[in-house]
Design an enzyme around this catalytic site. Structure first.
Site, PDB file in Angstrom:
ATOM      1  N   PRO A  78       0.938  -1.249   0.033  1.00 46.36           N
ATOM      2  CG  PRO A  78      -0.832  -1.789   1.351  1.00 46.36           C
ATOM      3  CD  PRO A  78       0.324  -2.012   1.108  1.00 46.36           C
ATOM      4  CB  CYS A  79       0.969   3.872  -2.447  1.00 41.80           C
ATOM      5  SG  CYS A  79      -0.617   4.303  -3.095  1.00 41.80           S
ATOM      6  N   PRO A  80      -0.679   4.836   0.559  1.00 44.76           N
ATOM      7  CG  PRO A  80      -2.876   4.330   0.868  1.00 44.76           C
ATOM      8  CD  PRO A  80      -1.709   3.591   0.629  1.00 44.76           C
TER       9      PRO A  80
END
Length: 420
Positions: A78-80
């Site tokens: 995940p990039c958040p």
């Protein structure tokens, strides 16, 4: 090609990286993914693959020990936690799986590791985080490198920088070369000309001429935020200059008599082409918003294929080996200074002056404190006072790396339906 090399892919999404790795000659032993729609997409396109649906860090979803010795461990975690559009919580974000994926190599023991994420991870904010990753991989016996790759350098008609980590065993790392750019990407108009004209729209040819640049970064979004939308205000202005209405996604290509104030909206099939899929190459399962999120959050297949080909060449010892197998140079001398002091004597606190002497740099106190504050977002940083001077000692890494009692489990459980 010789025999297919085996890959286990975590956080596989809808298959952008998976398709690219397949084209590079890798064969999936397993793909692990949380989102049900993305899992259905993987099953629809590759029925023979083994898909594990669920939280990748949950031992009930899959057993990493069963895949020990696989050729490649890959993933688009995940990039958040790292994106500049978010809060950049890094190690304290319950969605952060980057450090966990690095630690996973100690169990899976792959010959190679490939992880990709957003450009934000390459920023000064995460210098200490990156250094910790490099140091941990070195402890596990890997040579690791970071590189910012631009999708448009690999034929993808989109401004999409991705920060990629590749780690290999020393005997293979000597043969690794980052993929070189493959020529200029087509414009949005050229890439989508056929699809825009497929419904008989009279303005398709003129639109194709207007849309004469690559697209801004496509933002897939998350379950926490709205429906299908091509990005924030700045991105919408860039889309408008290309003659695209970014306020949503269309169900079908424009019709013969359609007239637009800004331009037509894109269909999910068009967005997939801008992400690097060929028309009709991959079928996405779910309703429009679910499809758009799967596509928008993907690693473009051509970039994954290029990285995969470079990793494969290294694993097969193709070409001339380099004499130097050193990975990336030091990312954060401040972190290394505090870490060295901790390793030498866990009770040692360092003052500003001692830190600067150890770093071999003269830094303004305000700047040093700013860097220490950034470091403290991902690491416990103990502060004390000794003989009138403020002193610091590096504590534990805050990230989830598999701890049974980490707060990640509780927060993840509370937000399970909104995590994507």
């Amino acid at each position: 090609m010789s025999r297919p090399l085996r890959v286990v892919e975590i956080c596989a999404g809808a298959g952008g990286q998976a398709l690219g790795l397949e084209k590079a000659g890798f064969e999936h032993e397993l793909a692990v993914e949380l989102d049900a729609h993305a899992c259905d997409t993987l099953r629809r396109n590759r029925p023979a693959w083994k898909i594990a649906e669920g939280d990748v860090a949950d031992r009930l979803t899959w057993d990493p020990r069963s895949y020990a010795g696989v050729d490649l461990l890959a993933g688009g975690v995940p990039c958040p936690p790292f994106t500049v559009a978010g809060k950049q919580l890094g190690a304290t974000d319950e969605r952060d799986l980057f450090a966990w994926a690095v630690e996973l190599t100690s169990t899976v023991t792959p010959r190679a590791l490939v992880l990709e994420n957003v450009r934000g991870l390459s920023s000064p904010r995460f210098a200490g985080y990156r250094q910790h990753v490099l140091d941990r991989l070195a402890e596990l016996g890997y040579v690791a490198q970071w590189k910012l790759l631009h999708a448009s350098d690999f034929g993808v008609p989109q401004l999409r920088p991705r920060f990629v980590l590749v780690a290999l065993l020393p005997e293979d790392a000597r043969y690794f070369r980052w993929p070189q750019p493959r020529g200029e990407a087509p414009s949005v108009g050229r890439a989508l000309a056929g699809q825009m004209a497929s419904g008989g729209w009279a303005g398709a040819a003129a639109w194709s001429q207007l849309a004469n640049d690559i697209a801004p970064t496509i933002v897939g979004g998350s379950k926490k935020h709205g429906g299908a939308d091509l990005g924030p205000t700045r991105a919408k202005r860039a889309w408008a200059q290309l003659g695209v209405d970014a306020l949503g996604v269309a169900d079908n290509p424009p019709c013969p008599e359609d007239i637009f104030a800004v331009g037509p909206k894109l269909t999910t099939e068009m967005v997939a082409v801008l992400q690097g899929w060929q028309p009709g190459e991959w079928e996405f399962v779910g309703r429009k918003t679910a499809k758009y999120r799967q596509i928008g959050n993907a690693f473009p297949p051509p970039v994954a294929a290029a990285v995969g080909a470079s990793v494969r060449a290294a694993l097969e010892h193709t070409g001339e080996p380099a004499s130097d197998v050193a990975g990336n140079s030091e990312q954060d001398p401040l972190y290394r200074t505090l870490r060295t002091a901790r390793q030498r004597d866990g009770n040692t606190f360092l003052s500003h002056a001692q830190i600067q002497r150890a770093m071999g740099q003269q830094i303004e106190v305000a700047e040093l404190e700013r860097r220490l504050a950034l470091l403290s977002r991902d690491f416990d940083l103990e502060i004390s006072e000794l003989k009138g001077a403020v002193t610091y000692r590096l504590g534990d890494f805050k990230a989830f790396v598999g701890q049974d009692l980490h707060r990640r489990h509780e927060v993840f459980a509370l937000n399970r339906t909104r995590i994507s």
